[in-house]
Motif scaffolding. Structure first.
Motif, mmCIF file in Angstrom:
data_model
loop_
_atom_site.group_PDB
_atom_site.id
_atom_site.type_symbol
_atom_site.label_atom_id
_atom_site.label_comp_id
_atom_site.label_asym_id
_atom_site.label_seq_id
_atom_site.Cartn_x
_atom_site.Cartn_y
_atom_site.Cartn_z
ATOM 1 N N THR A 115 0.828 -1.202 0.000
ATOM 2 C CA THR A 115 0.000 0.000 0.000
ATOM 3 C C THR A 115 0.863 1.253 0.000
ATOM 4 O O THR A 115 0.476 2.278 -0.571
ATOM 5 C CB THR A 115 -0.945 0.014 1.211
ATOM 6 N N ALA A 116 2.041 1.189 0.622
ATOM 7 C CA ALA A 116 2.945 2.342 0.625
ATOM 8 C C ALA A 116 3.398 2.670 -0.798
ATOM 9 O O ALA A 116 3.503 3.841 -1.178
ATOM 10 C CB ALA A 116 4.157 2.067 1.516
ATOM 11 N N ARG A 117 3.672 1.657 -1.586
ATOM 12 C CA ARG A 117 4.116 1.896 -2.958
ATOM 13 C C ARG A 117 2.995 2.504 -3.797
ATOM 14 O O ARG A 117 3.234 3.361 -4.649
ATOM 15 C CB ARG A 117 4.613 0.595 -3.593
ATOM 16 N N VAL A 118 1.768 2.064 -3.569
ATOM 17 C CA VAL A 118 0.644 2.629 -4.314
ATOM 18 C C VAL A 118 0.352 4.045 -3.830
ATOM 19 O O VAL A 118 -0.029 4.919 -4.625
ATOM 20 C CB VAL A 118 -0.591 1.717 -4.193
ATOM 21 N N ASP A 119 0.525 4.313 -2.539
ATOM 22 C CA ASP A 119 0.425 5.684 -2.032
ATOM 23 C C ASP A 119 1.374 6.593 -2.795
ATOM 24 O O ASP A 119 1.036 7.706 -3.192
ATOM 25 C CB ASP A 119 0.814 5.739 -0.544
ATOM 26 N N ARG A 120 2.592 6.113 -2.968
ATOM 27 C CA ARG A 120 3.608 6.899 -3.670
ATOM 28 C C ARG A 120 3.183 7.175 -5.115
ATOM 29 O O ARG A 120 3.327 8.285 -5.616
ATOM 30 C CB ARG A 120 4.936 6.137 -3.648
ATOM 31 N N GLN A 121 2.661 6.167 -5.782
ATOM 32 C CA GLN A 121 2.235 6.344 -7.167
ATOM 33 C C GLN A 121 1.143 7.403 -7.260
ATOM 34 O O GLN A 121 1.192 8.286 -8.135
ATOM 35 C CB GLN A 121 1.725 5.012 -7.725
ATOM 36 N N ARG A 122 0.145 7.319 -6.378
ATOM 37 C CA ARG A 122 -0.929 8.313 -6.421
ATOM 38 C C ARG A 122 -0.396 9.708 -6.110
ATOM 39 O O ARG A 122 -0.814 10.704 -6.720
ATOM 40 C CB ARG A 122 -2.032 7.923 -5.437
ATOM 41 N N ALA A 123 0.545 9.791 -5.164
ATOM 42 C CA ALA A 123 1.135 11.085 -4.832
ATOM 43 C C ALA A 123 1.902 11.645 -6.027
ATOM 44 O O ALA A 123 1.851 12.849 -6.307
ATOM 45 C CB ALA A 123 2.055 10.950 -3.620
ATOM 46 N N GLN A 124 2.623 10.793 -6.744
ATOM 47 C CA GLN A 124 3.341 11.249 -7.931
ATOM 48 C C GLN A 124 2.371 11.783 -8.981
ATOM 49 O O GLN A 124 2.617 12.823 -9.603
ATOM 50 C CB GLN A 124 4.184 10.104 -8.500
ATOM 51 N N ALA A 125 1.268 11.068 -9.201
ATOM 52 C CA ALA A 125 0.269 11.522 -10.169
ATOM 53 C C ALA A 125 -0.305 12.872 -9.759
ATOM 54 O O ALA A 125 -0.461 13.778 -10.598
ATOM 55 C CB ALA A 125 -0.847 10.474 -10.285
ATOM 56 N N ASP A 126 -0.624 13.034 -8.484
ATOM 57 C CA ASP A 126 -1.209 14.283 -8.007
ATOM 58 C C ASP A 126 -0.208 15.437 -8.063
ATOM 59 O O ASP A 126 -0.570 16.579 -8.366
ATOM 60 C CB ASP A 126 -1.732 14.096 -6.585
ATOM 61 N N LEU A 127 1.053 15.150 -7.772
ATOM 62 C CA LEU A 127 2.074 16.191 -7.836
ATOM 63 C C LEU A 127 2.291 16.672 -9.267
ATOM 64 O O LEU A 127 2.457 17.876 -9.503
ATOM 65 C CB LEU A 127 3.389 15.656 -7.252
ATOM 66 N N ALA A 132 -3.243 15.184 -0.302
ATOM 67 C CA ALA A 132 -3.322 16.565 0.183
ATOM 68 C C ALA A 132 -1.977 17.231 -0.060
ATOM 69 O O ALA A 132 -0.938 16.731 0.367
ATOM 70 C CB ALA A 132 -3.670 16.581 1.672
ATOM 71 N N LEU A 133 -1.999 18.369 -0.769
ATOM 72 C CA LEU A 133 -0.770 19.058 -1.145
ATOM 73 C C LEU A 133 -0.781 20.484 -0.597
ATOM 74 O O LEU A 133 -1.833 21.080 -0.424
ATOM 75 C CB LEU A 133 -0.624 19.100 -2.669
ATOM 76 N N THR A 134 0.392 21.000 -0.348
ATOM 77 C CA THR A 134 0.523 22.368 0.131
ATOM 78 C C THR A 134 1.526 23.120 -0.733
ATOM 79 O O THR A 134 2.443 22.512 -1.298
ATOM 80 C CB THR A 134 0.981 22.390 1.611
#
Length: 453
Positions: A363-375, A410-412
């Motif tokens: 799940t951590a790796r998929v979290d990273r993928q979604r974060a990369q897409a959002d960034l 969530a991004l800042t």
């Protein structure tokens, strides 16, 4: 011996015999019940396997000018060439590391090792054809990529590795295009590559989900650099495409659903009866027949009982885990911790020895993928805002105003040096992901983007 002593001995023998008979009957009853539960689990495997093989991959095309039909229709004919070109010697680790640093922009393009430069020259025409193949209306990988595909087909595993190889070539090509001032062309390659990575996660189980995440790691830095230098028109196109690609990312629970069938077929397929085997789709039947059945060297007498119980427990655990892998970090980790303690207390050594994946890591790796897409999307939005207004936005525009996506990051926004803008994930757990990532995955402190004027 007196009549009284004889009578007592007969009574004792009768009681012992009756007790043994009762124990045998109870054992037989328990095994019969276990056999029935195993039969029921086998029927469930068959039904799920058939349902999974019938699923159509519905996801939005990332381009407006899309090709009708599924991805398998355009990518399938390329697979023999892709597999052939991937069959190259592995690079020495120092060379491989240097190639990765050039891809990520940590080294200048002039330092790209000759081996990687030559691989790009050889693979460029096929890479271009592969990227164009991603522009289809529907997803769906070629035969042999599915989690329940026939393990004898050459695409299994080798196909995923071949596509990852060409994603690396895509990253090299983007670096050359950026150096030549062709940022919009590099961005087009980025979007096609991300679309291909997205599709690797559909129907291919946990291996495919992790390969999909790895594809984003390969492309993240060159994609961010392409967005930095793209034209306003390129940024507008990227905003639309990135939203569609993110919307089409497969939830990890979908990969888990496939794994819940693949794992038992591989490990316990020999427990299915002939009727159940005949009812399986061809690929799933091949998995069941060639699976890695537990040899039971330490417990040969009890292996049949342990195997049946482990099958039932594995499916129960996976079913309970499925909805949690798509939930926020705190909720899912609390559940995983509880289930890990339950697993450690199991009396069944087969189940306890590792029949379940490390869900926290996955799940951590998929979290990273979604974060990369959002960034990447956030970077496109703030760059487009600056191009239109001449200044950075005071707040981040809505990432997904029209279509809801799973667990948006969530991004800042933070002011950076020399008038730049830094976009950083707010979630504290993202700062700790590097501790659970594979050594070849970039550290998560780098999971931020800086928009330069």
């Amino acid at each position: 011996m007196s009549d009284t002593a004889t009578s007592k001995a007969q009574t004792i023998l009768t009681i012992v015999a009756a007790s043994v008979l009762l124990l045998l009957l109870m054992a037989a009853g328990a095994f019969w019940r276990l056999h029935q539960r195993t039969r029921k689990a086998g029927d469930e495997l068959v039904a799920e396997a058939r349902a999974l093989m019938a699923i159509r991959v519905v996801r939005p095309a990332h381009t407006d000018a899309s090709t009708p039909g599924p991805l398998s229709q355009t990518l399938g004919p390329l697979m023999p060439e892709l597999l052939l070109q991937k069959a190259e010697p592995r690079l020495e680790e120092p060379v491989n590391e240097q190639c990765q640093e050039v891809r990520d922009g940590k080294r200048p393009l002039a330092e790209l090792p000759e081996a990687c430069r030559e691989a790009l020259e050889r693979g460029r025409p096929l890479m271009q054809r592969t990227l164009r193949a991603t522009r289809t209306e529907e997803g769906g990988l070629p035969e042999g990529f599915e989690a329940l595909g026939d393990p004898n087909l050459p695409h299994q595993m080798k196909g995923i590795l071949a596509l990852q190889h060409f994603l690396k070539l895509t990253a090299f090509e983007m670096r050359f295009q950026l150096e030549d001032g062709q940022a919009d062309t590099a961005l087009e390659h980025c979007l096609d590559g991300l679309a291909l990575s997205r599709d690797l996660g559909h129907g291919s189980g946990l291996i495919g989900a992790m390969a999909s995440a790895t594809g984003y790691t390969i492309l993240f830095r060159p994609c961010a650099d392409a967005l930095q230098h793209a034209s306003p028109a390129g940024l507008k196109q990227a905003t639309v495409a990135l939203r569609r690609i993110r919307e089409g990312l497969s939830p990890l629970s979908s990969a888990m659903r496939a794994e819940r069938v693949y794992g038992p077929l591989d490990a316990f397929g020999h427990l299915l009866d002939q009727e159940q085997l005949d009812a399986l789709p061809a690929g799933a039947r091949a998995i069941a027949k060639q699976g890695s059945a537990y040899q039971g060297g330490d417990v040969p007498i009890f292996a049949p009982v342990l195997m049946r119980h482990a099958l039932i427990e594995f499916m129960r655990y996976q079913e309970k885990a499925m909805p949690f892998v798509d939930r926020p970090i705190a909720e899912r980790n609390a559940w995983f911790d509880g289930m890990e303690r339950e697993l450690e207390q199991s009396w069944n050594p087969i189940f306890k020895m590792g029949g379940v994946p490390d869900f926290s890591r996955l799940t951590a790796r998929v979290d990273r993928q979604r974060a990369q897409a959002d960034l990447l999307l956030a970077l496109a939005l703030v760059k487009a805002h600056r191009a239109e207004s001449g200044s950075w936005p005071a707040a981040l525009p809505a990432l997904y105003p029209e279509h809801e996506v799973l667990l948006p990051t969530a991004l800042t926004l933070q002011p950076g040096e020399a008038g730049s803008l830094v976009v950083v994930p707010e979630e504290s757990h993202l700062q700790q992901l590097s501790a659970v990532m594979d050594p070849d995955v970039a550290r998560l402190q780098e999971l931020m983007v800086t928009a330069t004027p």
